[in-house]
Design a protein around this motif. Structure first.
Motif, PDB file in Angstrom:
ATOM      1  N   TYR A  73       0.828  -1.203   0.000  1.00  0.00           N
ATOM      2  CA  TYR A  73       0.000   0.000   0.000  1.00  0.00           C
ATOM      3  C   TYR A  73       0.866   1.259   0.000  1.00  0.00           C
ATOM      4  N   GLU A  74       1.958   1.225   0.748  1.00  0.00           N
ATOM      5  CA  GLU A  74       2.828   2.400   0.811  1.00  0.00           C
ATOM      6  C   GLU A  74       3.496   2.660  -0.548  1.00  0.00           C
ATOM      7  N   ARG A  75       4.000   1.617  -1.180  1.00  0.00           N
ATOM      8  CA  ARG A  75       4.629   1.813  -2.491  1.00  0.00           C
ATOM      9  C   ARG A  75       3.595   2.239  -3.533  1.00  0.00           C
ATOM     10  N   ALA A  76       2.384   1.706  -3.444  1.00  0.00           N
ATOM     11  CA  ALA A  76       1.323   2.099  -4.381  1.00  0.00           C
ATOM     12  C   ALA A  76       1.016   3.585  -4.256  1.00  0.00           C
ATOM     13  N   VAL A  77       0.964   4.102  -3.026  1.00  0.00           N
ATOM     14  CA  VAL A  77       0.733   5.537  -2.827  1.00  0.00           C
ATOM     15  C   VAL A  77       1.930   6.322  -3.362  1.00  0.00           C
ATOM     16  N   PHE A  78       3.139   5.862  -3.056  1.00  0.00           N
ATOM     17  CA  PHE A  78       4.320   6.541  -3.599  1.00  0.00           C
ATOM     18  C   PHE A  78       4.239   6.575  -5.125  1.00  0.00           C
ATOM     19  N   LEU A 100      -7.054   7.095   2.968  1.00  0.00           N
ATOM     20  CA  LEU A 100      -6.080   6.022   3.150  1.00  0.00           C
ATOM     21  C   LEU A 100      -5.318   6.058   4.463  1.00  0.00           C
ATOM     22  N   ASP A 101      -5.352   7.170   5.171  1.00  0.00           N
ATOM     23  CA  ASP A 101      -4.451   7.372   6.303  1.00  0.00           C
ATOM     24  C   ASP A 101      -4.669   6.413   7.465  1.00  0.00           C
ATOM     25  N   ASP A 102      -5.787   5.704   7.489  1.00  0.00           N
ATOM     26  CA  ASP A 102      -6.016   4.742   8.559  1.00  0.00           C
ATOM     27  C   ASP A 102      -5.359   3.388   8.262  1.00  0.00           C
ATOM     28  N   VAL A 103      -4.907   3.165   7.039  1.00  0.00           N
ATOM     29  CA  VAL A 103      -4.310   1.891   6.642  1.00  0.00           C
ATOM     30  C   VAL A 103      -2.869   2.054   6.163  1.00  0.00           C
ATOM     31  N   VAL A 104      -2.583   3.152   5.501  1.00  0.00           N
ATOM     32  CA  VAL A 104      -1.273   3.367   4.878  1.00  0.00           C
ATOM     33  C   VAL A 104      -0.369   4.158   5.824  1.00  0.00           C
ATOM     34  N   ASP A 105       0.882   3.719   5.950  1.00  0.00           N
ATOM     35  CA  ASP A 105       1.869   4.371   6.806  1.00  0.00           C
ATOM     36  C   ASP A 105       2.532   5.521   6.047  1.00  0.00           C
ATOM     37  N   PHE A 106       1.985   6.715   6.189  1.00  0.00           N
ATOM     38  CA  PHE A 106       2.500   7.888   5.480  1.00  0.00           C
ATOM     39  C   PHE A 106       3.921   8.236   5.921  1.00  0.00           C
ATOM     40  N   LYS A 107       4.280   7.941   7.176  1.00  0.00           N
ATOM     41  CA  LYS A 107       5.627   8.262   7.656  1.00  0.00           C
ATOM     42  C   LYS A 107       6.689   7.518   6.854  1.00  0.00           C
TER      43      LYS A 107
END
Length: 143
Positions: A73-78, A100-107
């Motif tokens: 999920y993090e790479r998909a957002v990137f 997405l912020d409840d599932v994806v680690d934005f940090k």
């Protein structure tokens, strides 16, 4: 590197041990966002890191597809940010950070952006980080 499912399609596929990041269905494999085919491939930054095998889910869902490698999920957002902001200088369509912020680690994503911006591999890092700021998702893309 070989192709992998990414972008909004990857966010719509359940990953083992995680809640699904986006609520839409994945649609037909003919319409998936696939890195290296109809979407940018960020393997020059990641290599094979952040790739998930989703073959078990696809089999359970009865989806016939030749591709079962999927961005985390993090790479998909990137990848979404990279395609829209870094490459095309436009806002990310059809999704907001608060979706997405409840599932994806934005940090984690922010750390990658900082790393690759400092090494000169990203020019729009500030705009990419700004999109991840859920208080102000309406950012102006640097031109």
């Amino acid at each position: 590197m070989s192709a992998y499912i990414t972008g909004l399609t990857a966010l719509c596929i359940p990953h083992s041990g995680r809640f699904k990041a986006f609520w839409h269905g994945i649609g037909s494999p003919d319409n998936w966002t696939v890195a290296g085919q109809n979407y940018p491939d960020t393997s020059h930054l990641f290599g094979d890191r952040e790739i998930v095998d989703v073959s078990a889910y696809l089999a359970l869902a009865g989806v016939q597809a030749s591709l079962s490698r999927c961005a985390s999920y993090e790479r998909a957002v990137f990848d979404l940010l990279y395609r829209n902001i870094e490459q095309n200088s436009r806002p990310v369509p059809n999704v907001q950070p608060s979706d997405l912020d409840d599932v994806v680690d934005f940090k984690r994503i922010i750390a990658w952006i900082w790393e690759w911006e400092r090494s000169g591999q990203l020019k729009q890092g500030k705009s990419m980080r700004s999109w991840l700021n859920i208080e102000d998702p309406w950012v102006e893309i640097q031109r």
